[in-house]
Design a protein around this motif. Structure first.
Motif: not given
Length: 540
Positions: A264-278, A323-327
């Motif tokens: 717990a050291r951040y001001g904001c947390i957001q999740f992104t899911e793509a191609q079975g990964r987060v 990144f999602g599924g991109s390089t």
């Protein structure tokens, strides 16, 4: 009064040619009457039965006079003769009825499962709830009528696997086998992830599995969003029931097994899911004040992590897209940006998963897209980046829009068309050029609208004062009336972006429909051929 057009069906039914045209594309319908009687109302329906109301009159399902209710099968057989004042809802096990204000449960053989009484039925997943009208307490029963447990203060809707209740001011949960899973001694409950709930004791929250096993101790101020076994949490803040309600504190990430993924050291947390990964995007600046996500995540710097908490970039950026599924992804160096990429300063560029600069940070903005070319804005003009991360075109356009089919660009006040590799198909000629839909795009030339293909071939001449969206991929309305138009401008066809603290109009971003004060229309088919001339149409 201006009218926007939404339904071609209404038009075709009122058009002299409508029935013939519509018959060419619709499938034939076969209708078999189930019952020859006329009903005052049809109530709740399931695949095999429906509530029917006979006699009297009904304004709605709740406003009937002089009626009786029964149940009709999907074969037309009357399963329950119309003898009840009301039938409230149907279940596999039976149905709930009401007579003279008293509600009861009857099975399909006519046997009383719960006698009519002064209680109110409701259903929740696998069980029934009966609210006592007198003391406002609730008992819980199986759908067969068998009592699961006696009256409680309240039944809470958390999830269907357990029955969550408030008893004597405390929260607990029972299984359908009558056993206590959580003894009623908690002050709050919140579903946070599949198979995991958060329980509150005093001012702190802990994590528990569905079977009652404690995953994390009571030391968290609040839990928030979750993704693929990861849960956002806040420590040290003054919180309500969610992280989004917290004033102060810091945020982190915990797994559904209780492992701290990010402290717990951040001001904001957001999740992104793509191609079975987060991926986890974390804002370094701590939150300030009680607010929603918009304010809480209003500033960076930002860092990206994978689902195990490993940094994806060597250091935080002013802004970075997951990144999602991109390089590759978009990023801002040494800028000040919120979580949507709206920046007051900083330059944009592309980076790979090692943090290597692919383009250099020299653009005022780069569009969000998963395909090339990418539009960019620099020095008040628009350009294009190609797949090798070099400029396909420098910043020289007044606007540019990359569709899947082709690229629309504006130069010297007119719109033209090019391929995604930069080959000009049609030199700038149009006053307006809307995005491609169903293989064709609308353009306006000399005040009239026409259609054009992705290859730059014009479909007929621009003769329409208004031309609409494709309807169900088969039709398109048009008008030649001077009282019809296609609205253009900000919000209607143009986006307004906030770039480097200033508003920038991005022309041609949106599509737009027809607005008329006189509704006379014709119909085009999917290829732009006239099916119903405007002169044949009737007023809607």
């Amino acid at each position: 009064m201006k009218n926007s057009l939404f339904s071609l069906s209404c038009f075709l039914l009122l058009s002299g040619m409508g029935a013939d045209v519509h018959a060419q594309v619709r499938a034939p319908w076969k209708v078999t009457p189930l019952h020859r009687g006329r009903f005052a109302w049809l109530g709740e329906m399931s695949p095999d039965r429906a509530i029917v109301v006979v006699g009297g009159r009904c304004e709605s399902g709740e406003k009937c006079t002089g009626v009786r209710a029964g149940v009709l099968s999907n074969t037309g057989k009357m399963l329950v003769s119309p003898r009840f004042e009301k039938i409230l809802f149907l279940m596999k096990e039976g149905f709930v009825f009401e007579e003279k204000g008293l509600q009861g449960l009857v099975d399909w053989e006519g046997k009383n499962l719960i006698a009519a009484g002064s209680h109110i039925f409701s259903r929740n997943g696998k069980y029934l709830m009966l609210r006592n009208r007198a003391n406002r307490r609730t008992s819980v029963h199986e759908r067969t009528g068998r009592s699961l447990f006696g009256e409680v203060d309240q039944v809470l809707r958390v999830h269907e696997d357990l029955i969550w209740v408030r008893r004597n001011g405390k929260i607990g949960a029972f299984g359908l086998d009558h056993k206590n899973v959580f003894v009623p001694r908690y002050d709050g409950v919140r579903w946070v992830a599949p198979g995991v709930v958060a329980l509150k004791s005093g001012k702190s929250w802990g994590l528990f599995s569905r079977d009652g096993r404690q995953i994390a101790p009571f030391r968290t101020a609040a839990f928030g969003a979750s993704a693929r076994g990861l849960i956002e949490f806040n420590e040290g803040g003054a919180c309500g029931d969610s992280v989004d309600d917290c004033a102060g504190g810091r945020e982190g990430v915990i797994s559904t097994e209780g492992r701290i993924v990010l402290p717990a050291r951040y001001g904001c947390i957001q999740f992104t899911e793509a191609q079975g990964r987060v991926e986890i995007r974390a804002g370094v600046t701590p939150p300030g004040g009680r607010s929603g996500v918009e304010k809480k995540c209003a500033a960076g710097p930002w860092q990206l992590f994978d689902g195990m908490g490993k940094p994806l970039l060597p250091k935080p950026m002013g802004f970075v897209e997951p990144f999602g599924g991109s390089t590759w992804t978009r990023a801002v160096k040494q800028g000040s940006c919120d979580n949507t990429g709206t920046c007051t300063k900083g330059k944009w560029g592309l980076v790979d998963r090692t943090g290597r600069e692919l383009t250099g940070f020299r653009y005022d903005w780069i569009e969000e897209s998963d395909r090339f070319p990418l539009a960019f804005f620099s020095g008040g003009r628009w350009g294009l980046l190609q797949a090798d991360y070099t400029e396909l075109s420098g910043p020289r356009f007044e606007s540019v829009q990359v569709d899947a089919e082709a690229v629309r660009f504006k130069e010297n006040g007119r719109w033209g068309l090019m391929t995604s590799s930069g080959i000009v198909l049609v030199a700038p000629f149009a006053e307006a050029f809307l995005r491609f839909e169903n293989g064709l795009a609308r353009y306006r030339e000399n005040g009239k609208w026409g259609l054009i293909t992705p290859g730059g071939i014009r479909v007929g001449k621009p003769v329409h004062t208004a031309l609409g969206h494709p309807v169900e991929r088969h039709y398109r309305l048009f008008s030649t009336s001077q009282r019809c138009s296609v609205p253009l401008g900000q919000v209607k066809s143009d986006a307004v972006l906030r770039i480097a603290g200033k508003d920038v109009v991005w022309e041609g971003r949106y599509t737009s429909g027809i607005v008329c004060t006189e509704n006379r229309f014709g119909v085009l088919d999917a290829t732009g051929r006239i099916l119903v001339p405007g002169s044949r149409a009737r007023r809607l």
